[in-house]
Design an enzyme around this catalytic site. Structure first.
Site, PDB file in Angstrom:
ATOM      1  CE  LYS A 210      39.193  39.263  52.057  1.00 55.95           C
ATOM      2  NZ  LYS A 210      40.718  38.664  51.552  1.00 55.95           N
TER       3      LYS A 210
ATOM      4  CD  GLU B 148      37.393  46.316  38.033  1.00 60.63           C
ATOM      5  OE1 GLU B 148      36.924  45.418  37.309  1.00 60.63           O
ATOM      6  OE2 GLU B 148      38.424  46.400  38.604  1.00 60.63           O
TER       7      GLU B 148
ATOM      8  CB  CYS C  65      39.765  42.874  35.263  1.00 62.92           C
ATOM      9  SG  CYS C  65      40.188  44.490  35.771  1.00 62.92           S
TER      10      CYS C  65
ATOM     11  CD  GLU D 184      38.332  37.928  34.071  1.00 61.99           C
ATOM     12  OE1 GLU D 184      38.664  39.106  33.970  1.00 61.99           O
ATOM     13  OE2 GLU D 184      37.706  37.578  34.950  1.00 61.99           O
TER      14      GLU D 184
END
Length: 497
Positions: free
Chosen positions: A191, A267, A302, A401
């Site tokens: 997905k 992750e 990331c 972040e």
């Protein structure tokens, strides 16, 4: 990237592109009954195309197809070398369609076409090729036990894998999940992000063309709260591999707990520190790499080195060099080969990044460059490369972040303070260190709580080394032979002689 392809030619090719719009289930197109939704290009805010929107019913179909293919189909039972040959054929097909796939990625998520072709597609092709070559080189074990027994430890495919991947590297991150899972003999339901489904839907069709049996790789397009949740809760899924935000990663852990306790490999996010010491072998190279690392892919990484930790004695020199690099970056149409930084993935994400930028001065940080929308006449989601200094360690700029082209510069006075600042985060994905002293390189690398530490470089590596994080950056590893551990089970057989 083919040097002969001009901006005008990419634009013309974009007008001729006809990506798939249906789910790919059991080796065939599946329009589904969940309706459709618009895929909007961040380069101009216009709808590219409408694609099928998966409901739980389509997820059920995809998982059922993957379940049949695993329980009764040939793929898990093929000789590993034959599985490898199919993956190599898929790598060849990705190479054959490389230009159109790069164009698709650039259109759907805003990446410059030069990076889509030269980085994204290169990584995806190399990943399928590498695992195709590895497939028949994984061995079982036979430990030495008592003379009257034989012990066998076999590595067997784990079953049906649900892979949920984000939009920032839609094909690279899909390949990091799909290729090792297929090499291990698993079947997969992929997905992609609802923002970038087109390249993944194309991947599913190319996989079938390469010779994957029906049901081995299924691709469903849809959003996280519906399709992602249905996949996470599905009792027919044995393993869930996810790359994305820490908040969504928590949801998948809950889905596993509320269903069949499937293994979940995550992750997640990062707030990576990049430490520059006065004895860095080349301060100009360190500054240039710091700027490249945080602005590459529009900062939507990331591992982006979004916290630049610089010794106070060189902080202004390094910051000025980074600011100069930021101001020189060419922000432009992703389809222009000369563009160095493209569009953020969409308006809602741009607004979120701008909210972080607005909070910087309120928290005492100094804006050195950028901070505003640009190219507004295009209708796209463009942001200037942005640099703050005088950033407080406890501020939002230093701790959250941002996932955009925003750099926070923090000064330190000694090495002990630098390591403490670097580790003062809930994340632990990556880190950088610039020093000429070998002992310092070893000591600091060991002290940093991060899955990858780059010394005198950043974002280097290849498929032979694992990738993943510590703390709230996740668990498990992508890339390398270690990735197979996520998609296999160890079985012990003890035979009395």
């Amino acid at each position: 990237m083919p040097e002969a392809v001009t901006h005008a030619q990419w634009l013309r090719r974009a007008g001729e592109l006809r990506p798939p719009t249906a789910h790919h289930i059991d080796g065939a197109d599946e329009p589904g009954s969940g309706g459709d939704y618009a895929v909007v290009s961040p380069r101009d805010g216009r709808t590219l195309i409408r694609v099928a929107d998966a409901s739980p019913a389509e997820v059920d179909l995809a998982v059922a197809a993957a379940r049949r293919a695993f329980d009764h189909g040939p793929w898990p039972r093929l000789a590993p070398a034959e599985r490898g040959r199919v993956l190599l054929r898929l790598a060849d097909l990705l190479e054959e369609h490389r230009a159109d796939l790069a164009l698709t990625v650039s259109l759907e998520m805003g990446k410059p076409i030069s990076d889509a072709y030269g980085v994204e597609l290169r990584a995806a092709i190399n990943t399928f090729r590498w695992y195709g070559q590895l497939a028949d080189k994984v061995t079982d074990e036979s430990p030495h036990v008592s003379p009257d027994a034989l012990a066998l430890v076999t590595r067997e495919p784990a079953g049906v894998v649900g892979a949920v991947v984000p939009w920032n590297f839609p094909l690279t991150l899909a390949s990091w999940k799909v290729a090792p899972a297929l090499a291990a003999g698993c079947t997969v339901v992929l997905k992609p992000s609802e923002s970038s489904p087109l390249s993944a839907l194309t991947l599913g069709r190319l996989a079938t063309e390469a010779g994957l049996p029906p049901g081995v790789l299924n691709v469903v397009s849809g959003d996280g709260p519906t399709a992602g949740r249905a996949l996470g809760l599905h009792p027919g899924v044995d393993v869930l591999a996810f790359t994305g935000s820490t908040a969504v990663g928590r949801h998948f852990l809950r889905y596993a707990a509320d269903s069949n306790l499937k293994r979940v490999w995550l992750e997640l996010g990062g707030k990576s520190p990049n430490i520059i010491l006065p004895d860095a072998p080349d301060l100009d190279a360190a500054a240039a790499t710091a700027a490249w690392g945080v602005f590459f892919n529009q900062g939507e990484m990331c591992t982006a080195p979004s916290r630049l930790l610089v010794h106070a004695s060189i902080a202004e020199r390094v910051t000025e060099a980074v600011v100069a690099r930021a101001r020189a970056l060419r922000v432009g149409d992703p389809l222009d080969p000369a563009t160095e930084m493209g569009a953020l993935v969409g308006e809602s994400h741009l607004e979120r990044v701008l909210a972080h930028v607005a909070a910087g001065p309120a928290d005492g940080a100094r804006l050195r460059t950028g901070g505003s929308r640009t190219l507004t006449a295009s209708g796209g989601s463009f942001l200037e490369p942005t640099v703050f200094d005088q950033v407080a360690p406890d501020s939002r700029l230093a701790r959250e972040e941002i996932f955009g082209p925003v750099l926070s510069v923090l000064a330190f006075d000694d090495l002990e303070e630098a390591v403490a600042l670097a580790n003062d985060t809930e994340y632990g994905l990556a880190a950088g260190l610039w020093t000429s002293d070998l002992a310092t390189a070893h000591r600091v690398s060991r002290a940093l709580r991060a899955g990858t530490v780059w010394v005198n470089c950043y974002e280097e590596g290849d498929l032979t080394v694992p990738f993943g994080g510590m703390k709230q950056s996740g668990n498990g590893r992508d890339k390398s032979a270690h990735a197979l551990e996520k998609y296999t089970e160890l079985k012990t057989t003890w035979i009395r002689l």
